[in-house]
Design a protein around this motif. Structure first.
Motif, PDB file in Angstrom:
ATOM      1  N   ALA A  71      53.037  61.390  40.786  1.00 59.77           N
ATOM      2  CA  ALA A  71      52.782  62.734  40.262  1.00 59.77           C
ATOM      3  C   ALA A  71      52.223  62.662  38.839  1.00 59.77           C
ATOM      4  N   LEU A  72      52.757  61.746  38.036  1.00 63.83           N
ATOM      5  CA  LEU A  72      52.244  61.564  36.670  1.00 63.83           C
ATOM      6  C   LEU A  72      50.814  61.051  36.709  1.00 63.83           C
ATOM      7  N   ALA A  73      50.548  60.080  37.596  1.00 64.94           N
ATOM      8  CA  ALA A  73      49.185  59.548  37.715  1.00 64.94           C
ATOM      9  C   ALA A  73      48.210  60.630  38.145  1.00 64.94           C
ATOM     10  N   LEU A  74      48.638  61.501  39.066  1.00 65.76           N
ATOM     11  CA  LEU A  74      47.776  62.591  39.525  1.00 65.76           C
ATOM     12  C   LEU A  74      47.462  63.546  38.380  1.00 65.76           C
ATOM     13  N   GLY A  75      48.469  63.875  37.589  1.00 63.22           N
ATOM     14  CA  GLY A  75      48.258  64.770  36.462  1.00 63.22           C
ATOM     15  C   GLY A  75      47.288  64.212  35.441  1.00 63.22           C
ATOM     16  N   LEU A  76      47.442  62.937  35.104  1.00 64.20           N
ATOM     17  CA  LEU A  76      46.556  62.320  34.120  1.00 64.20           C
ATOM     18  C   LEU A  76      45.145  62.148  34.667  1.00 64.20           C
ATOM     19  N   LEU A  77      45.040  61.805  35.941  1.00 62.60           N
ATOM     20  CA  LEU A  77      43.727  61.577  36.544  1.00 62.60           C
ATOM     21  C   LEU A  77      42.891  62.852  36.582  1.00 62.60           C
ATOM     22  N   LEU A  78      43.546  64.003  36.745  1.00 63.26           N
ATOM     23  CA  LEU A  78      42.835  65.283  36.853  1.00 63.26           C
ATOM     24  C   LEU A  78      42.957  66.117  35.584  1.00 63.26           C
ATOM     25  N   SER A  79      43.286  65.490  34.470  1.00 63.03           N
ATOM     26  CA  SER A  79      43.576  66.236  33.250  1.00 63.03           C
ATOM     27  C   SER A  79      42.333  66.694  32.499  1.00 63.03           C
ATOM     28  N   GLN A  80      41.180  66.111  32.804  1.00 64.19           N
ATOM     29  CA  GLN A  80      39.964  66.432  32.040  1.00 64.19           C
ATOM     30  C   GLN A  80      39.309  67.718  32.533  1.00 64.19           C
ATOM     31  N   GLY A  81      38.402  68.251  31.731  1.00 60.89           N
ATOM     32  CA  GLY A  81      37.558  69.332  32.195  1.00 60.89           C
ATOM     33  C   GLY A  81      36.485  68.776  33.120  1.00 60.89           C
ATOM     34  N   GLY A  82      35.792  69.663  33.842  1.00 62.62           N
ATOM     35  CA  GLY A  82      34.828  69.204  34.835  1.00 62.62           C
ATOM     36  C   GLY A  82      33.405  69.627  34.529  1.00 62.62           C
ATOM     37  N   GLU A  83      32.481  69.040  35.295  1.00 61.96           N
ATOM     38  CA  GLU A  83      31.059  69.312  35.083  1.00 61.96           C
ATOM     39  C   GLU A  83      30.690  70.762  35.381  1.00 61.96           C
ATOM     40  N   PHE A  84      31.448  71.436  36.246  1.00 64.90           N
ATOM     41  CA  PHE A  84      31.135  72.829  36.538  1.00 64.90           C
ATOM     42  C   PHE A  84      31.444  73.737  35.344  1.00 64.90           C
ATOM     43  N   GLY A  85      32.214  73.230  34.393  1.00 61.28           N
ATOM     44  CA  GLY A  85      32.473  74.002  33.194  1.00 61.28           C
ATOM     45  C   GLY A  85      31.199  74.345  32.439  1.00 61.28           C
ATOM     46  N   PHE A  86      30.244  73.392  32.381  1.00 61.01           N
ATOM     47  CA  PHE A  86      28.994  73.650  31.673  1.00 61.01           C
ATOM     48  C   PHE A  86      28.243  74.826  32.308  1.00 61.01           C
TER      49      PHE A  86
END
Length: 586
Positions: free
Chosen positions: A330-345
């Protein structure tokens, strides 16, 4: 003029490829991953450092084909029935992640950064999405895309792609710009999406498959490349014309061809283009990194990037626990998906056009997204010891390719019995487990057990699964999924796969998995106890055998009906609840 443009194209190509080559090789050597190398290479070439490459916005439009090709390849690896089995996690875990992360980040921006509620929503909801282009290659390179962990990650990313439509609708509904034409209502976008997906499914079955069959019969190898790229671009173009997600269109096209005989050929043909264009995408993101915005408000950008990572990691961590993930995963999943994404632009630009945020804010939060993407490889490396199973402060030896006939994953009470019987039959066995205490105890008895996560394809390959005749999963059945077992079967087709489950519920969950056998561990021991109890009552051996036969026949019939219905409650009338009298029959 034409010659001038050609010279610029050659010069840009030389600089992009040469700089990427240097930085990616350097960062790979340092163990930091290719993505960070591409981002930094783009930043160095971009307008805010050396200014050697112009128009990063134009190049990112072309480079987004890399994301499209990536989703097509992922779709090729997911047959429709496998995708259907993931529906619970896609629309359960995925929906909760997008909603809760988006609202949590919105609250932070509204309360701490002082933006209006509309502006905070226009910024926060897109920031709830993660980077498919960054996460999927990380999972693929680690060999974890088809593990239970990887499938949960992909389920979230897929729902994020679907959520672009409602996010566009929300921003359009808050539009303050009277000169901006109103977009179609949300229900119309949803209906268009469903019809477009149905159209792609029909085209895949009645047009694309016959096309590949014709090319295969002609034996034109290079035409497969043309046809593969045509399929991806046509699906993406259709979705773009309709104002939908191009990556979603390519993914659907891939899924429609996943169970075709051309799947592996298509994947091999598209992969080189995917790698190059995805690298160009990250370089374009790096070029768009507005260093002047960061220089003007460095504390804001860094603190908001930190807040974004902290909020998303925390929310996803608790969602993982809610969906019964082990806390390290669960911690690994949270860190792996913690960034913003390309669709944000894309969504920031739309919010700016709708007068919900200023262009300066769009640039500032674009820098926050990029900075958050840069941190992901470092976060995963920095937390590796926490996320991995503890090794009692000793370095554990991983499994090696020793050309064993059988791999036994899990050396607990069940795996020990299985392994010893195989050894008694003169079968060479490689033992794998993550329980370091058990590994030490087994070593004291002379058993060599290797430390490793047997639900990782790359580790199984390292342990010699490619040459093994048997792979036996003696771990708890809830650690296995049908998708993972299909991936093991596809990766190691020579090996027969056997698995243990706890009860019939586990067996029902893995009913379509490619298993040579599946055993309920509680059943046989319970039968033995019942036989001993009847012997103690003085019942004859003949009557004991008869009672066991009746039970097994009823249980087999009930299990068959349960598998057919897909319901654990089916055939309840086959459960014995009253004594069977010999005179009157049942």
């Amino acid at each position: 003029m034409e010659q001038h443009a050609q010279d610029f194209l050659l010069q840009d190509g030389f600089l992009l490829l040469g700089t990427a080559l240097v930085f990616v090789l350097l960062f790979r050597r340092l163990g930091l991953g290719a993505t960070l190398g591409y981002l930094l290479a783009g930043a160095v070439l971009g307008p805010y450092v050396l200014n050697l490459i112009g128009d990063p916005q134009g190049k990112i439009g072309i480079a987004e084909l890399g994301i499209t090709l990536l989703l097509f390849i992922v779709g090729l690896e997911l047959a429709p029935r496998r995708l259907w089995r993931m529906r619970g996690e896609i629309f359960g875990l995925g929906l909760l992640q997008v909603a809760l992360c988006g609202l949590a980040v919105t609250a932070v921006i509204h309360l701490l950064a002082g933006f209006s509620l509309e502006a905070a929503l226009a910024l926060g909801l897109p920031l709830g999405l993660s980077s498919t282009a960054q996460v999927l290659p990380m999972l693929r390179s680690a060999g974890r895309l088809h593990t239970p962990f990887g499938e949960r990650s992909f389920a979230i990313l897929l729902f994020q792609d679907l959520s672009i439509i409602p996010l566009i609708t929300i921003i359009a509904a808050m539009n303050r710009n009277p000169g901006l034409p109103a977009g179609p209502p949300g229900w119309q976008l949803a209906l268009t999406t469903v019809l477009a997906i149905a159209g792609l499914i029909a085209a895949g079955r009645f047009l694309i498959r016959p096309l590949f069959r014709l090319i295969g019969n002609l034996g034109e190898r290079e035409m497969f490349v043309f046809a593969a790229l045509f399929t991806v671009i046509a699906a993406a173009a259709l979705m773009q014309i309709l104002g939908l997600s191009t990556a979603l269109g390519a993914f659907v096209a891939g899924v429609m061809l996943a169970d075709s005989p051309y799947r592996h050929e298509l994947e091999a043909d598209v992969e080189p283009f995917r790698s190059i264009l995805l690298g160009l995408f990250f370089m374009s993101v790096g070029m768009m990194l507005d260093l002047s915005a960061i220089a003007q408000r460095p504390a804001f950008v860094i603190s908001m990037a930190f807040a974004l990572i902290a909020v998303k990691s925390t929310v996803i961590f608790f969602l993982g626990l809610l969906f019964r993930m082990e806390w390290r995963n669960a911690l690994a999943l949270g860190l792996l998906l913690s960034q913003g994404g390309e669709f944000g632009f894309v969504l920031f630009a739309q919010a700016s056009q709708a007068w919900l945020i200023r262009p300066e804010a769009a640039s500032l939060f674009g820098a926050i997204v990029t900075l958050s993407m840069v941190t992901t490889p470092f976060l995963m490396m920095a937390t590796r010891r926490i996320r991995e199973m503890p090794a009692n402060k000793e370095e554990r030896e991983g499994p090696q390719d020793e050309e064993a006939n059988a791999l036994v994953v899990g050396y607990g009470r069940f795996g020990q019995t299985v392994a010893q019987i195989l050894l008694a039959a003169d079968i060479k066995v490689t033992l794998i487990d993550t329980d370091t205490q058990m590994i030490d105890v087994a070593g004291g008895f002379g058993a060599k057990v290797y430390f490793g996560d047997g639900t990782r394809i790359d580790l199984l390959r390292q342990a010699g699964a490619a040459n093994a005749e048997l792979i036996l999963f003696c771990i708890d059945g809830d650690q296995l999924t049908e998708n993972f077992l299909h991936a093991v079967h596809n990766a190691f087709p020579k090996a027969e796969i056997h698995a243990r489950v706890f009860d019939r519920g586990g067996l029902l969950r893995l009913k379509d998995a490619p298993l040579r056998s599946i055993t309920r561990e509680v059943m046989e021991s319970a039968v033995v106890v019942a036989r001993h109890a009847l012997e103690g009552l003085g019942v004859s051996l003949e009557d004991i055998d008869r009672a066991e036969d009746i039970y097994r026949a009823r249980d087999k019939e009930r299990l068959s009906l349960q598998l057919e219905a897909g319901d654990l409650r089916a055939a309840r009338d086959r459960i014995l609840t009253q004594p069977i009298r010999e005179e009157g029959g049942e």
